[in-house]
Write a protein that holds these residues in place. Sequence first.
Motif, PDB file in Angstrom:
ATOM      1  N   GLU A 133       0.847  -1.194   0.000  1.00 35.79           N
ATOM      2  CA  GLU A 133       0.000   0.000   0.000  1.00 35.79           C
ATOM      3  C   GLU A 133       0.879   1.238   0.000  1.00 35.79           C
ATOM      4  OE1 GLU A 133      -3.502  -0.046   2.594  1.00 35.79           O
ATOM      5  OE2 GLU A 133      -2.937   1.978   3.215  1.00 35.79           O
ATOM      6  N   PRO A 173     -21.075  -2.928  -6.018  1.00 33.42           N
ATOM      7  CA  PRO A 173     -19.933  -2.302  -6.722  1.00 33.42           C
ATOM      8  C   PRO A 173     -19.489  -3.059  -7.973  1.00 33.42           C
ATOM      9  CG  PRO A 173     -19.440  -2.632  -4.386  1.00 33.42           C
ATOM     10  CD  PRO A 173     -20.700  -3.369  -4.665  1.00 33.42           C
ATOM     11  N   ARG A 222     -10.943   1.951 -12.026  1.00 34.80           N
ATOM     12  CA  ARG A 222     -10.362   3.256 -11.695  1.00 34.80           C
ATOM     13  C   ARG A 222      -9.583   3.196 -10.385  1.00 34.80           C
ATOM     14  NH1 ARG A 222     -15.015   7.632 -13.172  1.00 34.80           N
ATOM     15  NH2 ARG A 222     -14.937   7.323 -15.418  1.00 34.80           N
ATOM     16  N   LEU A 223      -8.493   3.971 -10.328  1.00 39.02           N
ATOM     17  CA  LEU A 223      -7.712   4.053  -9.093  1.00 39.02           C
ATOM     18  C   LEU A 223      -8.546   4.776  -8.037  1.00 39.02           C
ATOM     19  CD1 LEU A 223      -4.151   5.104 -10.275  1.00 39.02           C
ATOM     20  CD2 LEU A 223      -4.720   3.058  -9.017  1.00 39.02           C
ATOM     21  N   PRO A 224      -8.671   4.180  -6.835  1.00 39.38           N
ATOM     22  CA  PRO A 224      -9.461   4.861  -5.805  1.00 39.38           C
ATOM     23  C   PRO A 224      -8.678   6.045  -5.227  1.00 39.38           C
ATOM     24  CG  PRO A 224      -8.491   2.848  -4.943  1.00 39.38           C
ATOM     25  CD  PRO A 224      -8.109   2.912  -6.385  1.00 39.38           C
ATOM     26  N   PRO A 225      -9.375   7.039  -4.679  1.00 35.66           N
ATOM     27  CA  PRO A 225      -8.640   8.147  -4.061  1.00 35.66           C
ATOM     28  C   PRO A 225      -7.963   7.680  -2.777  1.00 35.66           C
ATOM     29  CG  PRO A 225     -11.007   8.400  -3.751  1.00 35.66           C
ATOM     30  CD  PRO A 225     -10.828   7.202  -4.604  1.00 35.66           C
ATOM     31  N   ARG A 285      -3.080   3.776  -2.271  1.00 34.52           N
ATOM     32  CA  ARG A 285      -3.281   2.824  -3.373  1.00 34.52           C
ATOM     33  C   ARG A 285      -2.666   1.485  -3.003  1.00 34.52           C
ATOM     34  NH1 ARG A 285      -0.923   7.366  -7.323  1.00 34.52           N
ATOM     35  NH2 ARG A 285      -2.676   8.800  -7.180  1.00 34.52           N
ATOM     36  N   VAL A 296      -8.870  -3.013  -4.900  1.00 35.82           N
ATOM     37  CA  VAL A 296      -9.941  -2.140  -4.417  1.00 35.82           C
ATOM     38  C   VAL A 296     -10.721  -2.832  -3.307  1.00 35.82           C
ATOM     39  CG1 VAL A 296     -11.954  -0.785  -5.088  1.00 35.82           C
ATOM     40  CG2 VAL A 296     -10.091  -1.068  -6.705  1.00 35.82           C
ATOM     41  N   SER A 297     -11.439  -3.881  -3.651  1.00 35.86           N
ATOM     42  CA  SER A 297     -12.163  -4.699  -2.660  1.00 35.86           C
ATOM     43  C   SER A 297     -12.256  -6.097  -3.261  1.00 35.86           C
ATOM     44  CB  SER A 297     -13.552  -4.120  -2.402  1.00 35.86           C
ATOM     45  OG  SER A 297     -14.304  -4.130  -3.585  1.00 35.86           O
TER      46      SER A 297
END
Lengths: 118, 255
Positions: free
Chosen positions: A4, B41, B99-102, B105, B183-184
Amino acid sequence: MIVEVDPDGVAPPYEQLRTQIAAHIRSGELPVGERLPSIRQLARDLGLASGTVARAYRELETEGYIRGRVGHGTVVKGVPEVPERDERLVEAARVYARAVRELGVDLDTALAAVRRVL
Amino acid sequence: MTQLAHILAVPAIVLILGYLPIGRRRLAAFATSHDLTVTVPNGSLLIAYLARSARWRSTGAALGWVSGATFVLHGNAFFWGAAGYLLGALGAEFRTSVRLPPGPRRAELVQRRSKDYLSRAARWGPVIVLAIAAFEFWMPFRYPPEQDGWLTAAVLSVVTTAGAAALLWAGRWLIVRRPRPVVSPDVDRADEVIRMSSLQIIGGSALALMCLATSGMAFGYALEVPGLLGTVQTGLPYLMLLCALYAWFRVRVSR
């Protein structure tokens, strides 16, 4: 195994990456001979510049954690010798101490933060 | 009139099917075939992927079919329809990504390879067909046919086979190297399934085209080849046609 990176974090992204990969290797989650993703793949997945990931890999290679070979990608070499590790530990502590001073937090808060992360 | 119906009827049906909205049943069928649980999602991600890819592929197939039939290109409307389908499938991949999450990362420390997503037939089929195409290309040089124009036909077919192979590898390169942020778990799994599905579809359609082009090369001229080699030479084009059907109806849609 997940890494991360927080672009807004105190430590630069390459340092965050380097620290986490080294920790995965030390803990044995990344065994010797395991192939790491290519610089471009990891950079795209994390939304970073290739140079940032390349710098993290370069430093890990200098420290003796990984080995890059043309045509074979980057593989885990192992955990470096103890004296080298001690040196790295002191260096990491210096970097953290500098960040603590910049943030202006007291010693107890700084140590508590380290314990939480570890 | 019959000619016009032949040119327009198939593309019209393909376009209607491709532009149908993605209903719950279609989504459920796709999810079930890939052992995927649809959530809020990942559901929107899957619907967008299914709709976009169906539109691009059907548009490509329709344009290819009409071009092949109208301009009477080398090959036939089926071949050019399949070629258009492949190009459409590749075009859809340019717009597919998570999409890259805010904020922070995350990424997996795993090397992605196309072979992890593809069936054995999709992995090795193109290599085998390229070897067969090379053999078919070499045969008329060893046993020159009597009719004229064999060299043009051979070169055209081998270039088409190589072109389909190049598109196949370009598609693999594009899909495997696409960013894959963590992401998830449900979105990550949906992304894996989307990659797998796209790679199989592009792999199967490219393989079918390669088989068709290779069979066309052998059908293009009659060779006087003695012995066992002659038997192989006679049987190969039919085998290639069967392989093209297998690639289109099995490899392209296998899970």
